[in-house]
Motif scaffolding. Sequence first.
Motif, PDB file in Angstrom:
ATOM      1  N   GLU A   1       0.854  -1.194   0.000  1.00 28.39           N
ATOM      2  CA  GLU A   1       0.000   0.000   0.000  1.00 28.39           C
ATOM      3  C   GLU A   1       0.886   1.240   0.000  1.00 28.39           C
ATOM      4  OE1 GLU A   1      -3.837  -1.516   2.675  1.00 28.39           O
ATOM      5  OE2 GLU A   1      -2.561   0.129   3.340  1.00 28.39           O
ATOM      6  N   HIS A   2       0.659   2.126  -0.948  1.00 29.68           N
ATOM      7  CA  HIS A   2       1.438   3.354  -1.049  1.00 29.68           C
ATOM      8  C   HIS A   2       0.659   4.545  -0.497  1.00 29.68           C
ATOM      9  CE1 HIS A   2       4.392   1.356  -3.644  1.00 29.68           C
ATOM     10  NE2 HIS A   2       3.373   0.846  -4.319  1.00 29.68           N
ATOM     11  N   SER A   3       1.375   5.509   0.044  1.00 29.26           N
ATOM     12  CA  SER A   3       0.759   6.776   0.453  1.00 29.26           C
ATOM     13  C   SER A   3       1.785   7.896   0.296  1.00 29.26           C
ATOM     14  CB  SER A   3       0.271   6.722   1.907  1.00 29.26           C
ATOM     15  OG  SER A   3       1.370   6.716   2.808  1.00 29.26           O
ATOM     16  N   LEU A   4       1.315   9.050  -0.135  1.00 28.89           N
ATOM     17  CA  LEU A   4       2.178  10.215  -0.334  1.00 28.89           C
ATOM     18  C   LEU A   4       1.455  11.457   0.179  1.00 28.89           C
ATOM     19  CD1 LEU A   4       4.852  11.317  -1.585  1.00 28.89           C
ATOM     20  CD2 LEU A   4       3.526  11.779  -3.663  1.00 28.89           C
ATOM     21  N   THR A   5       2.157  12.248   0.975  1.00 29.55           N
ATOM     22  CA  THR A   5       1.613  13.493   1.517  1.00 29.55           C
ATOM     23  C   THR A   5       2.565  14.636   1.213  1.00 29.55           C
ATOM     24  OG1 THR A   5       0.509  12.329   3.341  1.00 29.55           O
ATOM     25  CG2 THR A   5       0.872  14.698   3.612  1.00 29.55           C
ATOM     26  N   ALA A   6       2.023  15.724   0.669  1.00 30.40           N
ATOM     27  CA  ALA A   6       2.777  16.965   0.461  1.00 30.40           C
ATOM     28  C   ALA A   6       2.014  18.079   1.155  1.00 30.40           C
ATOM     29  CB  ALA A   6       2.934  17.267  -1.027  1.00 30.40           C
ATOM     30  N   GLU A   7       2.703  18.848   1.988  1.00 33.70           N
ATOM     31  CA  GLU A   7       2.028  19.897   2.741  1.00 33.70           C
ATOM     32  C   GLU A   7       2.960  21.079   2.954  1.00 33.70           C
ATOM     33  OE1 GLU A   7       1.089  17.739   6.319  1.00 33.70           O
ATOM     34  OE2 GLU A   7       3.042  18.177   7.229  1.00 33.70           O
ATOM     35  N   ALA A   8       2.371  22.245   3.174  1.00 31.27           N
ATOM     36  CA  ALA A   8       3.166  23.456   3.423  1.00 31.27           C
ATOM     37  C   ALA A   8       2.295  24.485   4.107  1.00 31.27           C
ATOM     38  CB  ALA A   8       3.730  24.023   2.118  1.00 31.27           C
ATOM     39  N   GLN A   9       2.924  25.348   4.878  1.00 29.98           N
ATOM     40  CA  GLN A   9       2.244  26.494   5.452  1.00 29.98           C
ATOM     41  C   GLN A   9       3.236  27.642   5.561  1.00 29.98           C
ATOM     42  OE1 GLN A   9       0.974  25.575   9.563  1.00 29.98           O
ATOM     43  NE2 GLN A   9       2.585  26.951  10.247  1.00 29.98           N
ATOM     44  N   SER A  10       2.705  28.854   5.575  1.00 32.43           N
ATOM     45  CA  SER A  10       3.540  30.040   5.706  1.00 32.43           C
ATOM     46  C   SER A  10       2.869  31.013   6.661  1.00 32.43           C
ATOM     47  CB  SER A  10       3.741  30.711   4.340  1.00 32.43           C
ATOM     48  OG  SER A  10       4.621  31.822   4.452  1.00 32.43           O
ATOM     49  N   THR A  11       3.593  31.439   7.675  1.00 32.62           N
ATOM     50  CA  THR A  11       3.086  32.442   8.600  1.00 32.62           C
ATOM     51  C   THR A  11       3.480  33.820   8.085  1.00 32.62           C
ATOM     52  OG1 THR A  11       3.253  30.939  10.479  1.00 32.62           O
ATOM     53  CG2 THR A  11       3.148  33.302  10.965  1.00 32.62           C
ATOM     54  N   LEU A  12       2.494  34.635   7.812  1.00 34.60           N
ATOM     55  CA  LEU A  12       2.682  35.988   7.273  1.00 34.60           C
ATOM     56  C   LEU A  12       2.011  36.966   8.226  1.00 34.60           C
ATOM     57  CD1 LEU A  12       1.799  35.109   3.567  1.00 34.60           C
ATOM     58  CD2 LEU A  12       4.084  35.277   4.570  1.00 34.60           C
ATOM     59  N   ALA A  13       2.762  37.384   9.247  1.00 34.68           N
ATOM     60  CA  ALA A  13       2.205  38.236  10.304  1.00 34.68           C
ATOM     61  C   ALA A  13       1.034  37.505  10.963  1.00 34.68           C
ATOM     62  CB  ALA A  13       1.813  39.594   9.760  1.00 34.68           C
ATOM     63  N   ARG A  14      -0.192  38.002  10.820  1.00 33.68           N
ATOM     64  CA  ARG A  14      -1.349  37.379  11.465  1.00 33.68           C
ATOM     65  C   ARG A  14      -1.909  36.192  10.678  1.00 33.68           C
ATOM     66  NH1 ARG A  14      -4.193  40.085  15.495  1.00 33.68           N
ATOM     67  NH2 ARG A  14      -3.283  42.065  16.172  1.00 33.68           N
ATOM     68  N   TRP A  15      -1.633  36.126   9.378  1.00 33.07           N
ATOM     69  CA  TRP A  15      -2.204  35.094   8.530  1.00 33.07           C
ATOM     70  C   TRP A  15      -1.305  33.868   8.448  1.00 33.07           C
ATOM     71  CZ3 TRP A  15      -7.016  34.885   6.644  1.00 33.07           C
ATOM     72  CH2 TRP A  15      -7.751  36.074   6.584  1.00 33.07           C
ATOM     73  N   THR A  16      -1.926  32.678   8.376  1.00 34.21           N
ATOM     74  CA  THR A  16      -1.190  31.432   8.147  1.00 34.21           C
ATOM     75  C   THR A  16      -1.951  30.590   7.126  1.00 34.21           C
ATOM     76  OG1 THR A  16      -0.371  31.442  10.437  1.00 34.21           O
ATOM     77  CG2 THR A  16      -0.155  29.385   9.203  1.00 34.21           C
ATOM     78  N   PRO A  17      -1.719  30.798   5.828  1.00 32.81           N
ATOM     79  CA  PRO A  17      -2.323  29.918   4.817  1.00 32.81           C
ATOM     80  C   PRO A  17      -1.592  28.582   4.761  1.00 32.81           C
ATOM     81  CG  PRO A  17      -0.939  31.568   3.773  1.00 32.81           C
ATOM     82  CD  PRO A  17      -0.943  31.900   5.240  1.00 32.81           C
ATOM     83  N   TYR A  18      -2.316  27.528   4.363  1.00 34.14           N
ATOM     84  CA  TYR A  18      -1.712  26.199   4.311  1.00 34.14           C
ATOM     85  C   TYR A  18      -2.408  25.347   3.263  1.00 34.14           C
ATOM     86  CZ  TYR A  18      -5.751  24.998   7.249  1.00 34.14           C
ATOM     87  OH  TYR A  18      -7.022  24.837   7.742  1.00 34.14           O
ATOM     88  N   PHE A  19      -1.726  24.272   2.879  1.00 37.66           N
ATOM     89  CA  PHE A  19      -2.344  23.277   2.009  1.00 37.66           C
ATOM     90  C   PHE A  19      -1.768  21.910   2.336  1.00 37.66           C
ATOM     91  CE2 PHE A  19       1.509  23.053  -0.467  1.00 37.66           C
ATOM     92  CZ  PHE A  19       1.439  21.828  -1.126  1.00 37.66           C
ATOM     93  N   ARG A  20      -2.526  20.878   1.965  1.00 36.64           N
ATOM     94  CA  ARG A  20      -2.034  19.501   2.060  1.00 36.64           C
ATOM     95  C   ARG A  20      -2.647  18.696   0.916  1.00 36.64           C
ATOM     96  NH1 ARG A  20      -3.391  16.774   7.414  1.00 36.64           N
ATOM     97  NH2 ARG A  20      -1.366  17.580   8.139  1.00 36.64           N
ATOM     98  N   PHE A  21      -1.795  17.978   0.186  1.00 38.40           N
ATOM     99  CA  PHE A  21      -2.266  17.057  -0.848  1.00 38.40           C
ATOM    100  C   PHE A  21      -1.905  15.646  -0.438  1.00 38.40           C
ATOM    101  CE2 PHE A  21      -1.335  14.437  -4.589  1.00 38.40           C
ATOM    102  CZ  PHE A  21      -2.616  14.396  -5.138  1.00 38.40           C
ATOM    103  N   GLU A  22      -2.881  14.734  -0.542  1.00 35.96           N
ATOM    104  CA  GLU A  22      -2.666  13.341  -0.163  1.00 35.96           C
ATOM    105  C   GLU A  22      -3.175  12.415  -1.261  1.00 35.96           C
ATOM    106  OE1 GLU A  22      -3.662  12.577   4.168  1.00 35.96           O
ATOM    107  OE2 GLU A  22      -4.791  14.414   3.799  1.00 35.96           O
ATOM    108  N   THR A  23      -2.409  11.396  -1.528  1.00 31.01           N
ATOM    109  CA  THR A  23      -2.851  10.316  -2.394  1.00 31.01           C
ATOM    110  C   THR A  23      -2.384   9.011  -1.772  1.00 31.01           C
ATOM    111  OG1 THR A  23      -2.812   9.413  -4.648  1.00 31.01           O
ATOM    112  CG2 THR A  23      -0.813  10.522  -3.887  1.00 31.01           C
ATOM    113  N   LEU A  24      -3.287   8.052  -1.673  1.00 34.51           N
ATOM    114  CA  LEU A  24      -2.963   6.817  -0.973  1.00 34.51           C
ATOM    115  C   LEU A  24      -3.873   5.692  -1.432  1.00 34.51           C
ATOM    116  CD1 LEU A  24      -4.550   6.694   2.553  1.00 34.51           C
ATOM    117  CD2 LEU A  24      -4.906   8.665   1.046  1.00 34.51           C
TER     118      LEU A  24
END
Length: 257
Positions: free
Chosen positions: A142-165
């Motif tokens: 069984e394979h699984s792959l996760t890619a994620e990132a976030q960036s703190t920009l003063a008060r804001w913290t946008p993020y994403f996560r992509f998963e395939t499994l």
Amino acid sequence: MGPTTYRHRPSAEVLSDAVLGHHNQDATHITFGVATLGAILGDFKIDASLFTGREPDERRWDFDRPRFDSYGLRLAYSPNAFVSSQISGAHLHSPDVLRPEEDFARFTRSLHYSLPLGIENDFSAALVYGGNLGLGNGHDLEHSLTAEAQSTLARWTPYFRFETLQREAEELELEEGDPHDLHWVNALTLGAGYRIWSAAGLEMLFGAQGVFHATGEPLRREYGQFPVSLGAFLLLRPAKMRMHAPRHPNAHSGAHF
């Protein structure tokens, strides 16, 4: 074994949802009984561990008996204070309470990157692969792959996560076909948190996110063409430590197990 768990990765500080591939990648951080021997040689770190393969039972207020029935080996490489990577493998004895007669082999690889962007801002990302091979009858890797990132920009913290499994039909409660048939599940999470309050060493963030799924047949007949979930959250936590210079990843490597 495995990478830093998803709840402790800088790339997922705000995204509190569990990784769908959690039990392929880093589930062994919950266990009673661990013995580890390792060494740091320049930019490399190698460690070997004996541990209990079964996660704790539902009575979490007591202690389970350490069994030391599983083992893992990990090699980590941290060339500087911004990058950390690892490769590891393990044999897990009877990890699943629903299938106690089966052992698993697990393989993981991961790459972590963190970059400070001043006192208030930073960026972190991670790429994690995990594979499980059931050592019983009829199982495929069984394979699984996760890619994620976030960036703190003063008060804001946008993020994403992509998963395939991949998951077996039996786990997905699909009655047609072989119960060991593998099916792909894909998910994309997009969201952001906003710091609305900070005082006395604490901070509060309000955030929202959307999770967009894509699957193949026969899962589409059960869940629809492109299932979507929306959510909002309120996060209260200790305020982040603002550091002018990053720490070397080996300084916090204890969180890896």
